[in-house]
Design an enzyme around this catalytic site. Structure first.
Site, PDB file in Angstrom:
ATOM      1  N   GLU A  22       8.156  -8.634 -44.579  1.00 54.28           N
ATOM      2  CA  GLU A  22       9.085  -8.102 -45.571  1.00 54.28           C
ATOM      3  C   GLU A  22       9.120  -6.589 -45.471  1.00 54.28           C
ATOM      4  O   GLU A  22       8.089  -5.926 -45.531  1.00 54.28           O
ATOM      5  CB  GLU A  22       8.663  -8.523 -46.981  1.00 54.28           C
ATOM      6  CG  GLU A  22       9.464  -7.874 -48.099  1.00 54.28           C
ATOM      7  CD  GLU A  22      10.964  -8.083 -47.956  1.00 54.28           C
ATOM      8  OE1 GLU A  22      11.700  -7.062 -47.928  1.00 54.28           O
ATOM      9  OE2 GLU A  22      11.411  -9.246 -47.868  1.00 54.28           O
TER      10      GLU A  22
ATOM     11  N   LYS B  39      20.364 -12.140 -64.419  1.00 54.85           N
ATOM     12  CA  LYS B  39      20.218 -13.140 -65.490  1.00 54.85           C
ATOM     13  C   LYS B  39      19.434 -12.565 -66.666  1.00 54.85           C
ATOM     14  O   LYS B  39      19.672 -12.929 -67.822  1.00 54.85           O
ATOM     15  CB  LYS B  39      19.521 -14.400 -64.974  1.00 54.85           C
ATOM     16  CG  LYS B  39      20.200 -15.042 -63.775  1.00 54.85           C
ATOM     17  CD  LYS B  39      21.698 -15.231 -63.964  1.00 54.85           C
ATOM     18  CE  LYS B  39      22.401 -15.485 -62.649  1.00 54.85           C
ATOM     19  NZ  LYS B  39      22.642 -14.301 -61.831  1.00 54.85           N
TER      20      LYS B  39
ATOM     21  N   HIS C 198      22.340 -38.384 -77.974  1.00 54.15           N
ATOM     22  CA  HIS C 198      23.258 -37.777 -78.936  1.00 54.15           C
ATOM     23  C   HIS C 198      22.461 -37.029 -79.995  1.00 54.15           C
ATOM     24  O   HIS C 198      21.468 -37.550 -80.495  1.00 54.15           O
ATOM     25  CB  HIS C 198      24.120 -38.846 -79.608  1.00 54.15           C
ATOM     26  CG  HIS C 198      24.997 -38.318 -80.704  1.00 54.15           C
ATOM     27  ND1 HIS C 198      26.162 -37.619 -80.453  1.00 54.15           N
ATOM     28  CD2 HIS C 198      24.868 -38.366 -82.053  1.00 54.15           C
ATOM     29  CE1 HIS C 198      26.715 -37.274 -81.605  1.00 54.15           C
ATOM     30  NE2 HIS C 198      25.949 -37.718 -82.592  1.00 54.15           N
TER      31      HIS C 198
END
Length: 467
Positions: free
Chosen positions: A33, A51, A445
């Site tokens: 990296e 986000k 539900h």
């Protein structure tokens, strides 16, 4: 010289996941990296920080409507952008640190520096201080990702004319943010600053925003964002971007040939991303690039060098973190002698605005172009009890199914928690489910997921129960 079974170049979601899977399968693995933190674009300047800002700005927006719920907040509600950015960075740091932990846990050797090929089996790692070392790789996985694209005539100064990277760390809320490009990044960051008080204008070359998604989805999210105050200039081709002190001037030509001029204090250039192969020296390894700058791969993600593979944004296909992850796992398992498979039609796409947008499979436009006979089932969230209770009534679920076999061909959602709901569609389509199959499954539900069942009922002889 250190030697490894697999060396992964790039530590984004594709790269680090590939490294973990290789290590799990018993391969001696290393990862290279170039930056000081792991995680690539997604974790550092992409998915995760955006986000975090979307979540913070959503809280700010919601608190202004607490009175609707019988919650009285006294005093003025203010934005502390510095703290908001600091929280974002804390989330990034924690997530990146988590990747480092996973590398250590799986005994993956991490090299910090720029990885470049000396040959098909040797890689030079050049560190920031100029020193270098060379390592040997039996197999290599290129996962170097992408960088923001621009237009030839735009000079990005990273101060007033910016990319998504700079938009994630502004020191002030723009008065007028002009966004060039109505794709995922533009809409997400546009909504962040719209919530915080900016005037936001979106200039898009295509005739609608999110042009690769289903037309109904594009129309709905445009309607919602317009209602919130965002301005759209679709079918407009940007002609020039100039900076005069703290003022940015954007000129664009519409379909009639008329020139419009927009003035703001910031302009976000979000016209897509390009594959990043700078410094890789791919030619030294016999790795061929396409005319678009992507690394050429076959169906097994193998490059023109038989022991080198490439995944994620640097190869063809959608530039999505989860697509890169799937490809990383596929290559690792292939190297272990397994026979994995990816169905690219079932890689979902998500836009993390609110309401969220999510889709998988074919769009209605694609099915028409293919001459496929299909049927449509659609159900609005405003007809859902849970949506009304949560005051999240914008949007719908749309299911496209084969007219003859009833097999689900695509699902498109605009609404609360669409990013999570789309997983039900992926599972259903992975198992070749029909719309009727979903109608036969009990959905709790009250939940947002009930909208999927209702849309499936609508696609099955127009049997929706609650409209």
């Amino acid at each position: 010289m250190s030697s490894f079974d697999v060396v992964v170049i790039g530590s984004g979601p594709g790269g680090y996941v590939a490294a973990i899977r290789c290590a799990q399968l018993g391969m001696k693995t290393a990862i290279i990296e170039k930056y000081s933190t792991l995680g690539g674009t997604c974790l550092n300047v992409g998915c995760i920080p955006s986000k975090a800002l979307l979540a913070s700005s959503h809280h700010f927006q919601e608190i202004q409507h607490f009175a609707d719920h019988g919650i009285e907040v006294s005093g003025e509600v203010k934005v502390n952008l510095e703290k908001m950015i600091a929280r974002k960075q804390a989330v990034v740091d924690q997530t990146s640190g988590g990747v480092k932990f996973l590398m250590d846990k799986n005994n993956i050797t991490v090299f910090e520096g720029l990885g470049s090929f000396e040959s098909a089996t040797t890689i030079k790692v050049t560190k920031n201080d100029g020193s270098s070392e060379t390592i040997e790789a039996k197999n290599t996985i290129i996962a170097t990702g992408s960088k923001p694209s621009s237009l030839p005539f735009i000079s990005i100064d990273k101060e007033r004319v910016i990319t998504s990277t700079e938009a994630l760390k502004l020191k002030e809320v723009p008065k007028h943010l002009i966004i060039i490009g109505g794709g995922v990044i533009g809409l997400e960051l546009g909504q962040v600053y719209l919530r915080l008080g900016s005037q936001v204008s979106v200039v898009e070359f295509a005739d609608r925003v999110l042009p690769t998604m289903d037309g109904a989805v594009s129309k709905e999210i445009t309607k919602v964002l317009k209602k919130a105050g965002m301005k759209f200039y679709t079918s407009h081709k940007v002609q020039g971007v100039e900076r005069n002190g703290d003022v940015v001037i954007v000129k664009a030509e519409n379909a009639k040939g008329e020139i419009i001029t927009l003035e703001g204090d910031y302009s976000l250039v979000s016209v897509g991303r390009r594959p990043y192969t700078d410094g890789l020296n791919a030619e030294k390894a016999g790795v061929k690039l396409t005319e678009r700058g992507q690394i050429e791969v076959n169906d097994h993600l193998q490059t023109t060098a038989s022991n080198i593979y490439a995944i994620g944004d640097v190869v063809r296909g959608a530039m999505l973190a989860h697509k890169a992850e799937e490809e990383g796992v596929l290559v690792a398992e292939q190297l272990a002698g397994q026979k994995p498979h990816i169905d690219y039609n079932l890689i979902p796409g998500v836009v993390y605005t609110w309401p969220e947008v999510a889709a998988v499979g074919k769009t209605e436009e694609q099915l028409k172009a293919e001459g496929k006979e299909y049927k449509v089932g659609q159900f609005p969230f405003k007809a859902l009890g849970r949506a009304r209770a949560s005051a999240d009534t914008d949007g719908f679920v749309k299911i496209l199914a084969d007219k003859v076999t009833d097999e689900i061909l695509g699902m498109h959602i605009v609404g609360a928690r669409a990013a999570d709901l789309i997983a039900e569609a992926v599972v259903a389509m992975e198992f070749r489910a029909s719309a009727e199959d979903i109608t036969r499954m009990s959905h709790a539900h009250p939940t947002f997921a009930e909208a999927i069942k209702e849309a499936a009922l609508a696609a099955t002889e127009n049997r929706a129960l609650h409209v």
